[in-house]
Design an enzyme around this catalytic site. Structure first.
Site, mmCIF file in Angstrom:
data_model
loop_
_atom_site.group_PDB
_atom_site.id
_atom_site.type_symbol
_atom_site.label_atom_id
_atom_site.label_comp_id
_atom_site.label_asym_id
_atom_site.label_seq_id
_atom_site.Cartn_x
_atom_site.Cartn_y
_atom_site.Cartn_z
ATOM 1 N N ASN A 1 0.861 -1.184 0.000
ATOM 2 C CA ASN A 1 0.000 0.000 0.000
ATOM 3 C C ASN A 1 0.897 1.234 0.000
ATOM 4 O O ASN A 1 1.475 1.588 1.023
ATOM 5 C CB ASN A 1 -0.912 -0.009 1.230
ATOM 6 C CG ASN A 1 -1.779 1.236 1.313
ATOM 7 O OD1 ASN A 1 -1.861 2.018 0.367
ATOM 8 N ND2 ASN A 1 -2.421 1.427 2.448
ATOM 9 N N TRP A 2 0.984 1.889 -1.155
ATOM 10 C CA TRP A 2 1.882 3.043 -1.294
ATOM 11 C C TRP A 2 1.281 4.337 -0.756
ATOM 12 O O TRP A 2 1.955 5.370 -0.766
ATOM 13 C CB TRP A 2 2.251 3.233 -2.766
ATOM 14 C CG TRP A 2 3.208 2.219 -3.292
ATOM 15 C CD1 TRP A 2 3.851 1.242 -2.588
ATOM 16 C CD2 TRP A 2 3.643 2.085 -4.651
ATOM 17 N NE1 TRP A 2 4.656 0.496 -3.421
ATOM 18 C CE2 TRP A 2 4.542 1.000 -4.699
ATOM 19 C CE3 TRP A 2 3.352 2.764 -5.827
ATOM 20 C CZ2 TRP A 2 5.154 0.587 -5.885
ATOM 21 C CZ3 TRP A 2 3.951 2.353 -7.008
ATOM 22 C CH2 TRP A 2 4.853 1.277 -7.029
ATOM 23 N N LYS A 3 0.016 4.286 -0.349
ATOM 24 C CA LYS A 3 -0.638 5.471 0.206
ATOM 25 C C LYS A 3 -0.436 6.668 -0.739
ATOM 26 O O LYS A 3 -0.520 6.501 -1.950
ATOM 27 C CB LYS A 3 -0.147 5.725 1.626
ATOM 28 C CG LYS A 3 -0.286 4.437 2.473
ATOM 29 C CD LYS A 3 -0.142 4.627 3.933
ATOM 30 C CE LYS A 3 -0.275 3.271 4.635
ATOM 31 N NZ LYS A 3 -0.327 3.383 6.086
ATOM 32 N N HIS B 1 -9.784 0.740 4.513
ATOM 33 C CA HIS B 1 -8.513 0.903 5.226
ATOM 34 C C HIS B 1 -8.729 1.832 6.417
ATOM 35 O O HIS B 1 -9.551 2.747 6.377
ATOM 36 C CB HIS B 1 -7.460 1.486 4.281
ATOM 37 C CG HIS B 1 -6.072 1.487 4.857
ATOM 38 N ND1 HIS B 1 -5.652 2.476 5.731
ATOM 39 C CD2 HIS B 1 -5.035 0.632 4.712
ATOM 40 C CE1 HIS B 1 -4.397 2.229 6.087
ATOM 41 N NE2 HIS B 1 -4.008 1.115 5.479
ATOM 42 N N GLU C 1 -7.229 4.285 7.528
ATOM 43 C CA GLU C 1 -7.104 5.715 7.238
ATOM 44 C C GLU C 1 -8.355 6.249 6.533
ATOM 45 O O GLU C 1 -8.730 7.408 6.728
ATOM 46 C CB GLU C 1 -5.840 5.962 6.403
ATOM 47 C CG GLU C 1 -4.578 5.739 7.211
ATOM 48 C CD GLU C 1 -3.336 5.437 6.392
ATOM 49 O OE1 GLU C 1 -2.284 5.206 6.998
ATOM 50 O OE2 GLU C 1 -3.426 5.416 5.142
ATOM 51 N N GLU D 1 -5.634 -5.097 10.488
ATOM 52 C CA GLU D 1 -4.646 -4.057 10.748
ATOM 53 C C GLU D 1 -4.958 -3.389 12.083
ATOM 54 O O GLU D 1 -5.853 -2.553 12.159
ATOM 55 C CB GLU D 1 -4.612 -3.028 9.610
ATOM 56 C CG GLU D 1 -5.968 -2.651 9.022
ATOM 57 C CD GLU D 1 -5.888 -1.444 8.111
ATOM 58 O OE1 GLU D 1 -4.870 -1.277 7.428
ATOM 59 O OE2 GLU D 1 -6.845 -0.652 8.103
ATOM 60 N N GLY E 1 2.298 2.465 11.099
ATOM 61 C CA GLY E 1 3.185 3.614 11.012
ATOM 62 C C GLY E 1 3.749 4.069 12.343
ATOM 63 O O GLY E 1 4.364 5.116 12.449
ATOM 64 N N SER F 1 3.017 -2.094 10.481
ATOM 65 C CA SER F 1 4.473 -2.012 10.672
ATOM 66 C C SER F 1 5.184 -3.327 10.333
ATOM 67 O O SER F 1 6.078 -3.771 11.059
ATOM 68 C CB SER F 1 4.802 -1.566 12.104
ATOM 69 O OG SER F 1 4.350 -0.248 12.330
ATOM 70 N N GLY G 1 2.864 -1.121 4.434
ATOM 71 C CA GLY G 1 2.858 0.310 4.168
ATOM 72 C C GLY G 1 4.248 0.834 3.867
ATOM 73 O O GLY G 1 4.801 0.621 2.793
ATOM 74 N N GLY G 2 4.854 1.499 4.847
ATOM 75 C CA GLY G 2 6.126 2.180 4.646
ATOM 76 C C GLY G 2 7.228 1.328 4.046
ATOM 77 O O GLY G 2 7.994 1.790 3.188
#
Length: 250
Positions: free
Chosen positions: A10-12, A96, A98, A168, A174, A214, A235-236
């Site tokens: 997930n590159w957001k 998601h 977010e 999640e 994050g 994470s 994610g990151g």
């Protein structure tokens, strides 16, 4: 039973088209011939044509981070299922944390999006998970049951086959905090039990449940090697080819 694991990036809201193409060009050789797991990239909608073209013919699928439940209409700033399909997207994230936190997505909206995705043959990854206050209050199971029940309203066992769930824990996204493998497994068991209640044991046994929160190269193996954990939503650590490859090859 054996469920094929799925490792999703997930590159957001990161990367330009040039950066996205550079990622795919560097990443594909690193995972060429990797058949143990499915791999999917979820870029921003504006990047979909670039990433689909760059990944064409490879073992990497491409999906959208979000998709509206309406097939078309006056919904400024949204992306329709027809638009995703037209540019070659095959998957979508739904609900998601977010989206729930910043854009007021409810279980009802998640459910409507899930119905639209299934109707049009898009593979949905439905995200569920508790916030820190809910976990500390001992409400994790209650929250997961509510989210799964709401998301799956009106879904038949026959229609549910393509669905993937991503657990999640919001407090681990994050933050550098990760649920221990034991905590993640417990949550996955709660989710699978709820799916079994709603759709039957056979559907629940076959449904893939990913872990997201994470995930990095140094904890991916401990998480993904658990029988209950069917892959990862990353994610990151998915933003660089080498760090995402380390997770894919856990």
């Amino acid at each position: 039973m054996s469920r094929k694991k799925l490792i999703a990036a997930n590159w957001k809201m990161y990367k330009t088209p040039a950066e996205a193409k550079a990622f795919v060009d560097a990443f594909l050789p690193l995972v060429a011939g990797h058949t143990r797991d499915e791999i999917a990239l979820f870029p921003s909608p504006v990047l979909l044509p670039t990433v689909v073209a760059a990944a064409k013919g490879s073992n990497v699928a491409v999906g959208c981070q979000n998709m509206h439940f309406a097939e078309e209409g006056a919904y400024t700033g949204e992306t329709s299922v027809g638009q995703v399909i037209a540019v070659g997207g095959t998957h979508t994230l739904i609900g998601h944390s977010e989206r729930r936190q910043y854009f007021a997505e409810t279980d009802e909206i998640v459910n409507k999006k899930l119905h639209t995705a299934l109707k049009h043959g898009i593979i949905p990854i439905v995200c569920v998970g508790e916030v820190l206050a809910e976990r500390e209050a001992g409400k994790t199971e209650q929250v997961l049951k509510t989210q799964v029940t709401g998301a799956f309203a009106g879904i038949t066992p026959e229609a549910a086959t393509p669905i993937v769930i991503a657990y999640e824990p919001v407090w681990a996204i994050g933050t550098g905090k990760t649920a221990t493998p034991e905590m993640a497994v417990d949550a996955h068991k709660m989710i699978r039990a709820e799916v079994a209640k709603l759709l039957g044991a056979d559907v629940a046994t076959k449904m893939r449940i990913l872990y997201g929160g994470s995930v990095k190269g140094d904890n991916a193996s401990a998480l993904c090697c658990q029988e209950e954990i069917d892959g990862a939503l990353v994610g990151g650590a998915s933003l660089k080819p080498d760090s995402f490859t380390a997770i894919v090859k856990y």
